[in-house]
Design a protein around this motif. Structure first.
Motif, PDB file in Angstrom:
ATOM      1  N   ARG A   5      -7.953  -4.805  -2.236  1.00 32.92           N
ATOM      2  CA  ARG A   5      -8.043  -5.782  -1.150  1.00 32.92           C
ATOM      3  C   ARG A   5      -9.365  -6.548  -1.218  1.00 32.92           C
ATOM      4  O   ARG A   5      -9.407  -7.777  -1.076  1.00 32.92           O
ATOM      5  CB  ARG A   5      -7.914  -5.076   0.197  1.00 32.92           C
ATOM      6  CG  ARG A   5      -6.522  -4.537   0.501  1.00 32.92           C
ATOM      7  CD  ARG A   5      -6.551  -3.641   1.722  1.00 32.92           C
ATOM      8  NE  ARG A   5      -5.212  -3.223   2.125  1.00 32.92           N
ATOM      9  CZ  ARG A   5      -4.977  -2.274   3.035  1.00 32.92           C
ATOM     10  NH1 ARG A   5      -5.990  -1.622   3.594  1.00 32.92           N
ATOM     11  NH2 ARG A   5      -3.740  -1.967   3.352  1.00 32.92           N
ATOM     12  N   ARG A  18       3.828   0.889  -7.295  1.00 35.29           N
ATOM     13  CA  ARG A  18       3.810   1.840  -6.188  1.00 35.29           C
ATOM     14  C   ARG A  18       2.460   1.727  -5.481  1.00 35.29           C
ATOM     15  O   ARG A  18       1.502   1.231  -6.041  1.00 35.29           O
ATOM     16  CB  ARG A  18       4.034   3.273  -6.684  1.00 35.29           C
ATOM     17  CG  ARG A  18       2.996   3.782  -7.673  1.00 35.29           C
ATOM     18  CD  ARG A  18       3.297   5.228  -8.066  1.00 35.29           C
ATOM     19  NE  ARG A  18       2.307   5.751  -8.990  1.00 35.29           N
ATOM     20  CZ  ARG A  18       2.360   5.588 -10.308  1.00 35.29           C
ATOM     21  NH1 ARG A  18       3.371   4.910 -10.842  1.00 35.29           N
ATOM     22  NH2 ARG A  18       1.414   6.103 -11.087  1.00 35.29           N
ATOM     23  N   ARG A  19       2.425   2.246  -4.289  1.00 40.65           N
ATOM     24  CA  ARG A  19       1.213   2.149  -3.473  1.00 40.65           C
ATOM     25  C   ARG A  19       0.125   3.045  -4.057  1.00 40.65           C
ATOM     26  O   ARG A  19       0.330   4.251  -4.240  1.00 40.65           O
ATOM     27  CB  ARG A  19       1.527   2.614  -2.043  1.00 40.65           C
ATOM     28  CG  ARG A  19       0.582   2.082  -0.979  1.00 40.65           C
ATOM     29  CD  ARG A  19       0.859   0.634  -0.713  1.00 40.65           C
ATOM     30  NE  ARG A  19       0.214   0.193   0.526  1.00 40.65           N
ATOM     31  CZ  ARG A  19       0.164  -1.067   0.886  1.00 40.65           C
ATOM     32  NH1 ARG A  19       0.703  -2.000   0.130  1.00 40.65           N
ATOM     33  NH2 ARG A  19      -0.416  -1.414   2.017  1.00 40.65           N
ATOM     34  N   PRO A  20      -1.061   2.498  -4.359  1.00 38.65           N
ATOM     35  CA  PRO A  20      -2.133   3.345  -4.891  1.00 38.65           C
ATOM     36  C   PRO A  20      -2.784   4.162  -3.792  1.00 38.65           C
ATOM     37  O   PRO A  20      -2.522   3.969  -2.597  1.00 38.65           O
ATOM     38  CB  PRO A  20      -3.110   2.334  -5.475  1.00 38.65           C
ATOM     39  CG  PRO A  20      -2.902   1.103  -4.668  1.00 38.65           C
ATOM     40  CD  PRO A  20      -1.443   1.084  -4.307  1.00 38.65           C
ATOM     41  N   ARG A  21      -3.633   5.098  -4.172  1.00 35.24           N
ATOM     42  CA  ARG A  21      -4.376   5.896  -3.202  1.00 35.24           C
ATOM     43  C   ARG A  21      -5.236   4.972  -2.342  1.00 35.24           C
ATOM     44  O   ARG A  21      -5.592   3.861  -2.757  1.00 35.24           O
ATOM     45  CB  ARG A  21      -5.238   6.932  -3.908  1.00 35.24           C
ATOM     46  CG  ARG A  21      -6.084   6.379  -5.012  1.00 35.24           C
ATOM     47  CD  ARG A  21      -6.837   7.455  -5.736  1.00 35.24           C
ATOM     48  NE  ARG A  21      -8.047   7.848  -5.036  1.00 35.24           N
ATOM     49  CZ  ARG A  21      -8.851   8.831  -5.436  1.00 35.24           C
ATOM     50  NH1 ARG A  21      -8.524   9.544  -6.512  1.00 35.24           N
ATOM     51  NH2 ARG A  21      -9.935   9.122  -4.776  1.00 35.24           N
ATOM     52  N   PRO A  22      -5.574   5.387  -1.109  1.00 34.70           N
ATOM     53  CA  PRO A  22      -6.230   4.487  -0.147  1.00 34.70           C
ATOM     54  C   PRO A  22      -7.502   3.829  -0.646  1.00 34.70           C
ATOM     55  O   PRO A  22      -7.712   2.628  -0.408  1.00 34.70           O
ATOM     56  CB  PRO A  22      -6.505   5.402   1.053  1.00 34.70           C
ATOM     57  CG  PRO A  22      -5.443   6.444   0.985  1.00 34.70           C
ATOM     58  CD  PRO A  22      -5.229   6.691  -0.476  1.00 34.70           C
ATOM     59  N   LEU A  30       2.307  -4.462  -7.491  1.00 30.49           N
ATOM     60  CA  LEU A  30       2.130  -3.009  -7.491  1.00 30.49           C
ATOM     61  C   LEU A  30       3.475  -2.313  -7.641  1.00 30.49           C
ATOM     62  O   LEU A  30       4.392  -2.533  -6.833  1.00 30.49           O
ATOM     63  CB  LEU A  30       1.453  -2.553  -6.198  1.00 30.49           C
ATOM     64  CG  LEU A  30      -0.018  -2.949  -6.033  1.00 30.49           C
ATOM     65  CD1 LEU A  30      -0.487  -2.662  -4.606  1.00 30.49           C
ATOM     66  CD2 LEU A  30      -0.887  -2.197  -7.045  1.00 30.49           C
ATOM     67  N   LEU A  56      -0.549  -8.484  -3.013  1.00 28.35           N
ATOM     68  CA  LEU A  56      -0.703  -7.250  -3.784  1.00 28.35           C
ATOM     69  C   LEU A  56       0.630  -6.550  -4.029  1.00 28.35           C
ATOM     70  O   LEU A  56       0.872  -6.007  -5.116  1.00 28.35           O
ATOM     71  CB  LEU A  56      -1.666  -6.308  -3.065  1.00 28.35           C
ATOM     72  CG  LEU A  56      -3.141  -6.712  -3.112  1.00 28.35           C
ATOM     73  CD1 LEU A  56      -3.976  -5.810  -2.216  1.00 28.35           C
ATOM     74  CD2 LEU A  56      -3.655  -6.659  -4.549  1.00 28.35           C
ATOM     75  N   ASP A  57       1.497  -6.564  -3.030  1.00 25.59           N
ATOM     76  CA  ASP A  57       2.749  -5.812  -3.138  1.00 25.59           C
ATOM     77  C   ASP A  57       3.591  -6.253  -4.334  1.00 25.59           C
ATOM     78  O   ASP A  57       4.237  -5.430  -4.996  1.00 25.59           O
ATOM     79  CB  ASP A  57       3.568  -5.956  -1.853  1.00 25.59           C
ATOM     80  CG  ASP A  57       3.028  -5.085  -0.725  1.00 25.59           C
ATOM     81  OD1 ASP A  57       2.157  -4.245  -1.004  1.00 25.59           O
ATOM     82  OD2 ASP A  57       3.465  -5.267   0.424  1.00 25.59           O
ATOM     83  N   LEU A  89      -6.598   1.118  -3.113  1.00 29.39           N
ATOM     84  CA  LEU A  89      -5.968   0.004  -2.410  1.00 29.39           C
ATOM     85  C   LEU A  89      -7.024  -0.845  -1.714  1.00 29.39           C
ATOM     86  O   LEU A  89      -6.975  -2.089  -1.755  1.00 29.39           O
ATOM     87  CB  LEU A  89      -4.955   0.527  -1.401  1.00 29.39           C
ATOM     88  CG  LEU A  89      -4.261  -0.533  -0.532  1.00 29.39           C
ATOM     89  CD1 LEU A  89      -3.493  -1.522  -1.405  1.00 29.39           C
ATOM     90  CD2 LEU A  89      -3.335   0.137   0.479  1.00 29.39           C
ATOM     91  N   GLU A 142      -1.394  -8.348   1.838  1.00 28.07           N
ATOM     92  CA  GLU A 142      -0.331  -7.417   1.467  1.00 28.07           C
ATOM     93  C   GLU A 142       0.758  -8.032   0.596  1.00 28.07           C
ATOM     94  O   GLU A 142       1.143  -7.446  -0.424  1.00 28.07           O
ATOM     95  CB  GLU A 142       0.263  -6.780   2.720  1.00 28.07           C
ATOM     96  CG  GLU A 142      -0.728  -5.909   3.505  1.00 28.07           C
ATOM     97  CD  GLU A 142      -1.417  -4.867   2.635  1.00 28.07           C
ATOM     98  OE1 GLU A 142      -0.727  -3.974   2.130  1.00 28.07           O
ATOM     99  OE2 GLU A 142      -2.645  -4.958   2.452  1.00 28.07           O
TER     100      GLU A 142
END
Length: 465
Positions: free
Chosen positions: A124, A113-117, A111, A107-108, A120, A104
C-alpha cells in the motif's frame, strides 16, 4: 475539557476499516533511493542494503493505526529517527491513510492471494508513492524490495512478489485516476448526505484525500507569510517548516486552521473584556482573544496541553490566566463578558488532517457526546454576565453536534437567540437558517479547503444589551 477528548466517548474501533479519501497529489518527496537512482546506482545495490529509515518508520506508523492507535499515539514508534526521517515517515503514513481503500482494487488485480499484513501494508505504501506521489518507479520498487527483505524470513520470501506486483502497479496510472474518492464511513457519510446531498459528500471526500495546507493566524495589524485568505488567515503549502518562516521567532503569528480561527472572530473580542476560553488547548483561540486585548481565562482539563499553550503564549508575548480543570465544574467568582466554548466532539471535521480517524472510530458514543455538549452549553450560559455572549463551536461535520444541538437548545430555552455572524470573508451560504455558521472541507477548493466546523453565537434575549 481536553481537546484530545473530542470524540473520547467514541472509543469503539471501526472493525469495518472504513477510510477517508478523495483526489489529490501529495508533494514530490526527495529520498536517498531516488538520489541513488539519479546517480545511476540502484537502491538495492547500496553496500549496506538497509531499508530506508523513513519508509520503515511509515510502515510502523501504519501498522499501529491498523491495530487501533491514533497516528499521534503511534509517534512513539519513530521517536528515535532523525527529525527529517521522522517528518517524512509521518508524511508517507498520512498520504497512505488517505487512500488505503482506494488502493485495494489496484492491488487486488495483481495479487493471487492476500499477503501477510505487514507485506500488504508495504505494498500500500509503495503504491501511494508510485501513483499518488509520482515518485520514480525504479527507486520505489527497489526500496520496497529491500524493505520486504528486512521483515524476516517471510518478508524475504515475499520480496519477489513485491517486485513483480509493484512493477505492474507502476503502469496503472490511468486506472488509478479513474477511481472515485474514498468514501467516509457509513456512520458519518449517511448524516452528511442527509444534510447536504450526495454531491457534497463526494466533494468532502475529495477534500479529505487532498489533505490540508498550513494556516497561520497573525496578531492584529500584522501579517503572516503566505497567501492571504478572505477571513484573515494566511496559508502556506503542506509540509512547510514552521520554524523557518519569518515572524516565527518574533511571535508575530501562530499555526491555526482558518476555520478554527473564525470561531474567535465570531465572538468579536474587545479590549478589556473578561473572556473565558473553555476547552482551550492547544490555545490558538486563546491567543486570538489575548491579542485583541481581552483579559482571558483559559481552561482545559489537560495540564500537559496547557503547558504547551503557555509556551506558545510566551513565544507570542501574550498572557492569559491558565486554569486546569473540568469545564462543567468551573465556578468563577465573577461572570464573564463572553465565553468561547470549543466543545469536545467527534472531530470529524478534521479528517483531512487526521485520516486515521475513520479507521479507529465507529460512531458509537455520539449520544453521550451530544449530551455532554448540551450540558456544557447550559453551564457556560450560566457563567455569563447579563448581556454576555457565548460562542459554541465544534470541529464536527455531524449536524447532531451543530445544527441539531442549537435547535435543541432553542427548544428548551426560548430566551436564547442566535446572533448571525459578522465576520469578513464568510459567504452567505455558510449561514444556517438558525443563524449559525456551517463550515465544510469542500469550501475554498481552489485554495486548499478548510476544516469542518459549526459555530454559533448565543445570547440571552431576556438580558441582552
Amino acid at each position: 475539557m481536553d481537546k484530545q477528548q473530542k470524540g473520547g466517548a467514541e472509543g469503539g474501533r471501526n472493525q469495518g476499516r472504513h477510510h477517508a479519501g478523495g483526489r489529490g497529489k501529495g508533494p514530490r518527496g526527495g529520498n536517498r533511493d531516488n538520489r541513488d537512482n539519479r546517480a545511476g546506482k540502484p537502491a538495492e545495490s547500496r553496500p549496506d542494503n538497509r531499508p530506508d529509515r523513513a519508509r520503515l518508520g511509515a510502515l510502523r506508523l501504519l501498522e499501529a493505526v491498523e491495530a487501533g492507535a491514533t497516528l499521534d499515539e503511534a509517534a512513539v514508534r519513530i521517536e528515535r529517527l532523525a527529525p527529517a526521517d521522522r517528518a517524512r515517515a509521518r508524511r508517507l503514513a498520512l498520504e497512505t491513510l488517505r487512500r488505503v481503500a482506494r488502493l485495494e482494487p489496484i492491488l487486488d488485480k495483481h495479487l493471487a492471494r492476500r499477503p501477510r499484513p505487514d507485506v500488504l501494508m508495504l505494498l500500500r505504501l509503495a503504491t501511494v508513492e508510485l501513483l499518488a506521489l509520482d515518485e520514480a518507479p525504479h527507486g520505489v520498487v527497489n526500496a520496497a524490495v529491500v524493505l520486504s527483505r528486512s521483515l524476516g524470513p517471510k518478508g524475504v520470501a515475499a520480496a519477489g512478489m513485491v517486485n513483480a506486483v509493484l512493477r505492474k502497479v507502476a503502469g496503472d496510472r490511468e486506472a488509478w485516476e479513474a477511481l472515485a474518492p474514498q468514501e467516509m464511513p457509513d456512520w458519518l457519510r449517511e448524516p452528511v448526505v442527509a444534510a447536504w446531498g450526495e454531491e457534497v459528500a463526494r466533494k468532502i471526500e475529495a477534500a479529505h484525500e487532498a489533505g490540508a495546507p498550513l494556516d497561520l493566524t497573525a496578531k492584529p495589524a500584522l501579517v503572516a507569510p503566505g497567501e492571504a485568505l478572505p477571513t484573515g488567515s494566511f496559508r502556506q503549502p503542506s509540509g512547510t517548516r514552521v520554524t523557518t518562516l519569518p515572524g516565527f521567532a518574533e511571535g508575530d503569528w501562530w499555526v491555526q486552521d482558518a476555520a478554527a480561527a473564525i470561531a474567535a472572530k465570531v465572538l468579536a473580542p474587545k479590549a478589556g473584556e473578561r473572556i473565558a476560553d473553555l476547552c482551550a488547548a492547544p490555545g490558538g483561540k486563546t491567543m486570538q482573544l489575548a491579542a485583541a486585548g481581552a483579559k482571558v481565562t483559559a481552561l482545559d482539563i489537560s495540564e500537559a496541553r496547557l503547558e504547551r499553550m503557555e509556551e506558545n503564549l510566551a513565544r507570542c508575548g501574550l498572557t492569559a490566566k491558565i486554569v486546569a480543570g473540568d469545564a462543567l465544574a468551573f465556578a468563577p467568582d465573577e461572570g464573564f463578558d463572553a465565553i468561547l466554548l470549543d466543545a469536545p466532539c467527534s472531530a470529524t471535521g478534521t479528517i483531512r488532517r487526521h485520516p486515521d480517524l475513520p479507521l479507529i472510530r465507529d460512531g458509537s458514543g455520539l449520544d453521550e457526546i451530544t449530551a455532554l455538549q448540551a450540558a456544557m452549553i447550559d453551564h457556560a450560559l450560566g457563567l455569563l454576565k447579563p448581556g454576555g455572549r457565548l460562542v459554541y463551536a465544534t470541529c464536527s461535520l455531524l449536524p447532531a453536534e451543530g445544527e441539531e444541538q442549537i435547535a435543541a437548545l432553542l427548544a428548551r430555552n426560548p430566551r436564547i437567540r442566535v446572533e448571525p455572524p459578522q465576520v469578513a470573508g464568510i459567504e452567505a451560504g455558510w449561514i444556517t437558517p438558525e443563524g449559525g455558521l456551517r463550515l465544510r472541507p469542500d469550501y475554498w477548493p481552489e485554495t486548499g479547503g478548510m476544516d469542518g466546523f459549526f459555530i454559533a453565537c448565543l445570547r440571552n434575549s431576556a438580558d441582552a444589551t
